[in-house]
Structure formats: C-alpha cells, structure tokens
Motif scaffolding. Structure first.
Motif, PDB file in Angstrom:
ATOM      1  N   VAL A   1      14.583  31.449  20.636  1.00  0.00           N
ATOM      2  CA  VAL A   1      15.699  31.243  19.705  1.00  0.00           C
ATOM      3  C   VAL A   1      15.150  31.120  18.289  1.00  0.00           C
ATOM      4  CG1 VAL A   1      17.656  29.754  19.122  1.00  0.00           C
ATOM      5  CG2 VAL A   1      16.951  30.017  21.522  1.00  0.00           C
TER       6      VAL A   1
ATOM      7  N   VAL B   1      17.070  35.404  20.527  1.00  0.00           N
ATOM      8  CA  VAL B   1      18.374  34.948  20.048  1.00  0.00           C
ATOM      9  C   VAL B   1      18.264  34.628  18.566  1.00  0.00           C
ATOM     10  CG1 VAL B   1      20.100  33.095  20.157  1.00  0.00           C
ATOM     11  CG2 VAL B   1      19.112  34.012  22.275  1.00  0.00           C
TER      12      VAL B   1
ATOM     13  N   VAL C   1      22.150  27.705  24.708  1.00  0.00           N
ATOM     14  CA  VAL C   1      21.181  28.637  25.288  1.00  0.00           C
ATOM     15  C   VAL C   1      20.563  28.044  26.541  1.00  0.00           C
ATOM     16  CG1 VAL C   1      18.986  29.819  24.915  1.00  0.00           C
ATOM     17  CG2 VAL C   1      20.710  29.792  23.100  1.00  0.00           C
TER      18      VAL C   1
ATOM     19  N   ALA D   1      11.938  27.833  20.729  1.00  0.00           N
ATOM     20  CA  ALA D   1      12.646  28.003  19.471  1.00  0.00           C
ATOM     21  C   ALA D   1      11.665  28.078  18.318  1.00  0.00           C
ATOM     22  CB  ALA D   1      13.625  26.853  19.240  1.00  0.00           C
TER      23      ALA D   1
END
Length: 294
Positions: free
Chosen positions: A81, A111, A137, A153
């Motif tokens: 992410v 993402v 997510v 992330a």
C-alpha cells in the motif's frame, strides 16, 4: 538580527528547512514524470480504480493485482500500500501509481491510496482516512489475492507521516480503528509536527498545539508493525535529516529493534520514491527483502 521561531531558526530559515524543493531544483520535472508514468501504467496494467474504503468520496484506492492474483486463480503474495506525499495539501493517488509495475513484477499487488487534503480536511481526518485504508486492505486481503499478515505499506513525505501516525499507539481518531501491518517503509517523513506548526506549511494544514501532540508519531510509540525501514536521500534539508535520525533512535529506544536506517546516496526528497521495489537500488532491495521477495 532575525528573531528565532524554532530552535535557532528564523522564520525564513525554518520555512526553507521544510521546503524540500530548496535542494531539488528539478523537482517539478520529477513530479511530472511520475504523474505521466502513473497514467501510463493505469492504462496498460490490470487495475481496479476508485475502490471505496470509506464513506467519503475522497476515500478511494486503486488496486493493481500481481500476476496470478486476479480472476479465478488468486495467489497469496504480499500487497503493498502506497500513501503519497505533498505537504498534506497536494498530489493524488492518480499521480502516485508509478511504483505499480516494479511492485507487481516482483510478485506483490500494489495499492495507491487517495485521501482528503488540507485545508478542506484536518490532520485528524487525514490520519483517520489512512488508518481506514490500511484496515480495509487488511480486512479484504484475501479478496485481493493476499493474506491479512502480508500487508505492507510505504509512504513518502506527508505520506510517511500519515502511515506512522495511523500505526502509532495514540488513541484512534474519527471512528477509525488502529491498523496493523507486516512492515512499513517510511521515506523522508516528518515525525514531530512542532516545527511544522511554526512553518509556512501550517497556513494550509492548520495545526494547533493539541493536533501537534495527538498526531506526532514520535510521541506515540511503538508503531503497530514489527518491521520498519526508515529511508531518506542524502540530499535532504537538515531538518528532514534530523527528523529521520531522531525517529530511528526513538524507535530503537522503545524496543523496536527491526529498524533499517537507510540513507541513499544520490537521491533527494522527490527522486527517492521512484526506487520503490526497483531491483538494483538500495531502497528497492530493502523493501523487496522486507516483503520476502528479495
């Protein structure tokens, strides 16, 4: 003699320290290239755009599945992410998909997260939105071809701050849950908002003392993740370099030993995120190894 407003910094000097472009004369060209490449990847790669992760129209994400993580043959690789920067007041997910090809080629899904920007949205709202995106997510990881324990992330500049704030040990804000992720890469972030409140950046962001305390990640450790990469280029202002090092030291003091402190030669504030998951680069190798894809 100019009057100091923070430490020994005059207003002009502090504003310059929190203006990364002061050391990056070609930054607009870098941002334009990243935006064009993001648009190109969105047109040629499999992608689900504007997926809602929250109730506000700005709470949308774009999902780029890894090969084998789409259709009927879902894999179970990682999902990465990305939260964009822009001093909490600029940029968008549409301009921030430039890492999608490198990430998906490595075997992870990608993402790009959109969130509301200042001055329309407060810092509390932005932190809550990023927290909601990470929770979404994780909750939908299997539908995305991944697993809840394989969500990673990264964020650049304001995005690094928002991820750290969302994963901090502070009380949850605006009804958002506190997410957990398997690992993070925080690039060129600000983790103590006190000097930001006193700089020109705050004209749009609107921080007060309470918001500074509530949303400074350095005040609310540990982070809700076992693995942290702190990265910056060697061409940063002194304040960005200080924030980076002091946050690394604070993480280690609170018992978070799995911290990779990375200063990348030849990179500045704007160019560094372009190395995300790119093999053969220091940042790319570190993030791929964190996800088990090295």
């Amino acid at each position: 003699m100019p009057v100091p407003v923070y430490g020994t910094f005059s207003q002009e000097a502090l504003d310059r320290e929190y203006s990364p472009s002061s050391l990056s004369p070609g930054f607009r060209d870098v941002l334009r290239r990243q935006a064009r490449y993001s648009a190109r990847l969105r047109s040629v790669l499999p992608c689900e755009t504007d997926v809602a992760y929250g109730p506000d129209p700005c709470e949308r994400l774009d999902f780029f599945p890894a090969p084998g993580a789409a259709g009927g043959s879902r894999g179970r690789g990682p999902v990465h992410v990305f939260v964009h920067g822009g001093h909490w007041q600029e940029s968008s997910k549409e301009e921030s998909a430039y890492a999608a090809l490198a990430v998906t080629r490595a075997g992870a899904s990608f993402v790009a997260v959109g969130y509301g920007l200042a001055p329309v949205f407060s810092m509390e709202q932005m932190v809550a939105q990023v927290a909601r995106a990470l929770c979404w997510v994780r909750e939908h990881a299997r539908e995305l071809g991944s697993r809840p324990d394989a969500v990673y992330a990264s964020g650049s500049s304001a995005g690094a701050h928002l991820i750290a704030a969302a994963l901090s040990s502070a009380p949850a804000v605006s009804g958002a849950q506190r997410p957990e992720v398997a690992g993070v890469c925080l690039m060129s972030g600000v983790y103590d908002l006190r000097p930001v409140r006193l700089s020109y950046v705050n004209r749009a962001v609107g921080l007060d003392d309470a918001a500074v305390l509530a949303h400074s990640p350095v005040e609310h450790l540990p982070l809700r993740t076992p693995r942290v990469i702190l990265a910056r280029g060697d061409r940063e202002t002194g304040e960005y370099a200080r924030q980076h090092q002091e946050f690394a030291d604070a993480l280690k003091r609170c018992g978070r030993r799995r911290v990779r402190n990375l200063v990348v030669a030849g990179r500045d504030h704007f160019a560094l995120p372009g190395d995300l998951c790119v093999p053969g680069t220091a940042l790319g190798a570190a993030v791929l190894a964190q996800m088990g894809l090295g």
